[in-house]
Design a protein around this motif. Sequence first.
Motif, PDB file in Angstrom:
ATOM      1  N   ARG A  26      15.807  56.935  67.414  1.00 41.74           N
ATOM      2  CA  ARG A  26      14.688  57.697  67.556  1.00 41.74           C
ATOM      3  C   ARG A  26      13.348  57.171  66.648  1.00 41.74           C
ATOM      4  NH1 ARG A  26      12.386  61.647  65.056  1.00 41.74           N
ATOM      5  NH2 ARG A  26      14.312  62.044  63.964  1.00 41.74           N
ATOM      6  N   ARG A  27      13.691  56.868  65.608  1.00 46.90           N
ATOM      7  CA  ARG A  27      12.503  56.397  64.957  1.00 46.90           C
ATOM      8  C   ARG A  27      12.056  54.890  65.182  1.00 46.90           C
ATOM      9  NH1 ARG A  27      15.745  58.529  60.694  1.00 46.90           N
ATOM     10  NH2 ARG A  27      16.539  56.714  60.152  1.00 46.90           N
ATOM     11  N   TYR A  28      12.945  54.369  65.577  1.00 49.47           N
ATOM     12  CA  TYR A  28      12.759  52.957  66.202  1.00 49.47           C
ATOM     13  C   TYR A  28      11.836  53.119  67.228  1.00 49.47           C
ATOM     14  CZ  TYR A  28      12.806  48.533  68.590  1.00 49.47           C
ATOM     15  OH  TYR A  28      12.547  47.181  69.225  1.00 49.47           O
ATOM     16  N   ILE A  29      12.250  53.657  68.473  1.00 46.87           N
ATOM     17  CA  ILE A  29      11.576  53.886  69.875  1.00 46.87           C
ATOM     18  C   ILE A  29      10.123  54.399  69.439  1.00 46.87           C
ATOM     19  CG2 ILE A  29      11.262  55.307  71.787  1.00 46.87           C
ATOM     20  CD1 ILE A  29      14.407  55.143  71.815  1.00 46.87           C
ATOM     21  N   LYS A  30      10.150  55.449  68.473  1.00 45.53           N
ATOM     22  CA  LYS A  30       8.742  56.137  68.205  1.00 45.53           C
ATOM     23  C   LYS A  30       7.678  54.848  67.340  1.00 45.53           C
ATOM     24  CE  LYS A  30       9.386  60.923  67.911  1.00 45.53           C
ATOM     25  NZ  LYS A  30       8.296  61.563  68.344  1.00 45.53           N
ATOM     26  N   SER A  31       8.011  54.075  66.621  1.00 48.15           N
ATOM     27  CA  SER A  31       7.540  53.188  65.731  1.00 48.15           C
ATOM     28  C   SER A  31       6.952  52.128  67.011  1.00 48.15           C
ATOM     29  CB  SER A  31       8.431  52.371  64.655  1.00 48.15           C
ATOM     30  OG  SER A  31       9.345  51.550  65.611  1.00 48.15           O
ATOM     31  N   ARG A  32       7.603  51.785  68.125  1.00 48.14           N
ATOM     32  CA  ARG A  32       7.024  50.900  69.171  1.00 48.14           C
ATOM     33  C   ARG A  32       5.718  51.273  69.927  1.00 48.14           C
ATOM     34  NH1 ARG A  32      11.786  49.450  73.033  1.00 48.14           N
ATOM     35  NH2 ARG A  32      11.239  51.589  73.831  1.00 48.14           N
ATOM     36  N   ALA A  33       5.677  52.588  69.767  1.00 43.68           N
ATOM     37  CA  ALA A  33       4.480  53.326  70.394  1.00 43.68           C
ATOM     38  C   ALA A  33       2.910  53.071  69.639  1.00 43.68           C
ATOM     39  CB  ALA A  33       4.705  54.925  70.549  1.00 43.68           C
TER      40      ALA A  33
ATOM     41  N   GLU B  72      20.270  67.352  66.102  1.00 46.45           N
ATOM     42  CA  GLU B  72      20.098  68.975  65.973  1.00 46.45           C
ATOM     43  C   GLU B  72      21.661  69.544  66.343  1.00 46.45           C
ATOM     44  OE1 GLU B  72      17.030  70.635  68.195  1.00 46.45           O
ATOM     45  OE2 GLU B  72      15.462  69.518  67.383  1.00 46.45           O
ATOM     46  N   ASN B  73      22.385  69.082  67.268  1.00 41.22           N
ATOM     47  CA  ASN B  73      23.612  69.444  67.658  1.00 41.22           C
ATOM     48  C   ASN B  73      24.700  68.674  66.874  1.00 41.22           C
ATOM     49  OD1 ASN B  73      22.380  71.297  69.436  1.00 41.22           O
ATOM     50  ND2 ASN B  73      22.741  69.839  71.190  1.00 41.22           N
ATOM     51  N   GLY B  74      24.337  67.878  65.945  1.00 38.44           N
ATOM     52  CA  GLY B  74      25.383  67.237  65.286  1.00 38.44           C
ATOM     53  C   GLY B  74      26.361  66.325  65.825  1.00 38.44           C
ATOM     54  N   HIS B  75      25.840  65.492  66.909  1.00 34.50           N
ATOM     55  CA  HIS B  75      26.613  64.638  67.821  1.00 34.50           C
ATOM     56  C   HIS B  75      27.351  63.541  66.496  1.00 34.50           C
ATOM     57  CE1 HIS B  75      27.596  60.993  70.048  1.00 34.50           C
ATOM     58  NE2 HIS B  75      27.288  61.719  70.997  1.00 34.50           N
ATOM     59  N   SER B  76      28.767  63.368  66.856  1.00 28.07           N
ATOM     60  CA  SER B  76      29.380  62.634  66.095  1.00 28.07           C
ATOM     61  C   SER B  76      28.952  61.310  65.548  1.00 28.07           C
ATOM     62  CB  SER B  76      30.772  62.522  66.437  1.00 28.07           C
ATOM     63  OG  SER B  76      30.834  61.725  67.691  1.00 28.07           O
ATOM     64  N   LEU B  77      28.372  60.559  66.521  1.00 31.50           N
ATOM     65  CA  LEU B  77      27.579  59.188  66.240  1.00 31.50           C
ATOM     66  C   LEU B  77      26.339  59.419  65.072  1.00 31.50           C
ATOM     67  CD1 LEU B  77      27.548  57.329  69.506  1.00 31.50           C
ATOM     68  CD2 LEU B  77      29.144  57.190  67.695  1.00 31.50           C
ATOM     69  N   GLU B  78      25.819  60.742  65.204  1.00 34.46           N
ATOM     70  CA  GLU B  78      24.617  60.901  64.302  1.00 34.46           C
ATOM     71  C   GLU B  78      25.450  61.281  62.850  1.00 34.46           C
ATOM     72  OE1 GLU B  78      21.017  61.529  62.437  1.00 34.46           O
ATOM     73  OE2 GLU B  78      21.620  60.308  64.338  1.00 34.46           O
ATOM     74  N   SER B  79      26.324  62.210  63.033  1.00 40.47           N
ATOM     75  CA  SER B  79      26.849  62.642  61.703  1.00 40.47           C
ATOM     76  C   SER B  79      27.370  61.465  60.952  1.00 40.47           C
ATOM     77  CB  SER B  79      28.134  63.629  62.129  1.00 40.47           C
ATOM     78  OG  SER B  79      27.406  64.889  62.810  1.00 40.47           O
TER      79      SER B  79
ATOM     80  N   ASP C 208      23.004  57.353  63.980  1.00 37.89           N
ATOM     81  CA  ASP C 208      22.746  56.256  65.216  1.00 37.89           C
ATOM     82  C   ASP C 208      21.534  56.999  65.925  1.00 37.89           C
ATOM     83  OD1 ASP C 208      24.613  54.500  64.737  1.00 37.89           O
ATOM     84  OD2 ASP C 208      25.971  55.188  66.063  1.00 37.89           O
ATOM     85  N   MET C 209      21.434  58.241  66.123  1.00 36.95           N
ATOM     86  CA  MET C 209      20.509  58.874  66.975  1.00 36.95           C
ATOM     87  C   MET C 209      19.140  58.741  66.292  1.00 36.95           C
ATOM     88  SD  MET C 209      22.526  59.513  69.170  1.00 36.95           S
ATOM     89  CE  MET C 209      24.207  60.151  69.840  1.00 36.95           C
ATOM     90  N   SER C 210      19.085  59.404  64.967  1.00 34.88           N
ATOM     91  CA  SER C 210      17.946  59.167  64.238  1.00 34.88           C
ATOM     92  C   SER C 210      17.295  57.850  64.031  1.00 34.88           C
ATOM     93  CB  SER C 210      18.060  60.206  62.895  1.00 34.88           C
ATOM     94  OG  SER C 210      19.120  59.561  62.150  1.00 34.88           O
ATOM     95  N   GLU C 211      18.320  57.067  63.711  1.00 31.43           N
ATOM     96  CA  GLU C 211      17.700  55.728  63.554  1.00 31.43           C
ATOM     97  C   GLU C 211      17.110  55.136  64.896  1.00 31.43           C
ATOM     98  OE1 GLU C 211      19.854  51.075  63.262  1.00 31.43           O
ATOM     99  OE2 GLU C 211      20.445  52.773  62.234  1.00 31.43           O
TER     100      GLU C 211
END
Length: 101
Positions: free
Chosen positions: A94-101, A78-85, A89-92
Amino acid sequence: MNIAANLKAIEQIKSDILTEVANLYRTLADYDEIADYGAVESSVATIVTMDYILAKHLGITHSTLDARICELLSIAEENGHSLESEFRDMSELRRYIKSRA
């Protein structure tokens, strides 16, 4: 649970994490010369593993830790972290961690 034994374990885990971070930095300092991918993978995996074990000894469950990590990743997105922009990296992650649950 024995409080003294748990405190001793926490100190050991903290020491192990710091040692492994130092090993990783040493490996990365010579990375171009030796390209030891296995050592880098091993160090990163050890650090992540020991972080989860430390959390457990601090009373944080693995699922709670995962949820908190996802929360922090969402904030970074949401804050536009440079690694995300630049790399997403952040969204990828997050999706991976959520898929493990």
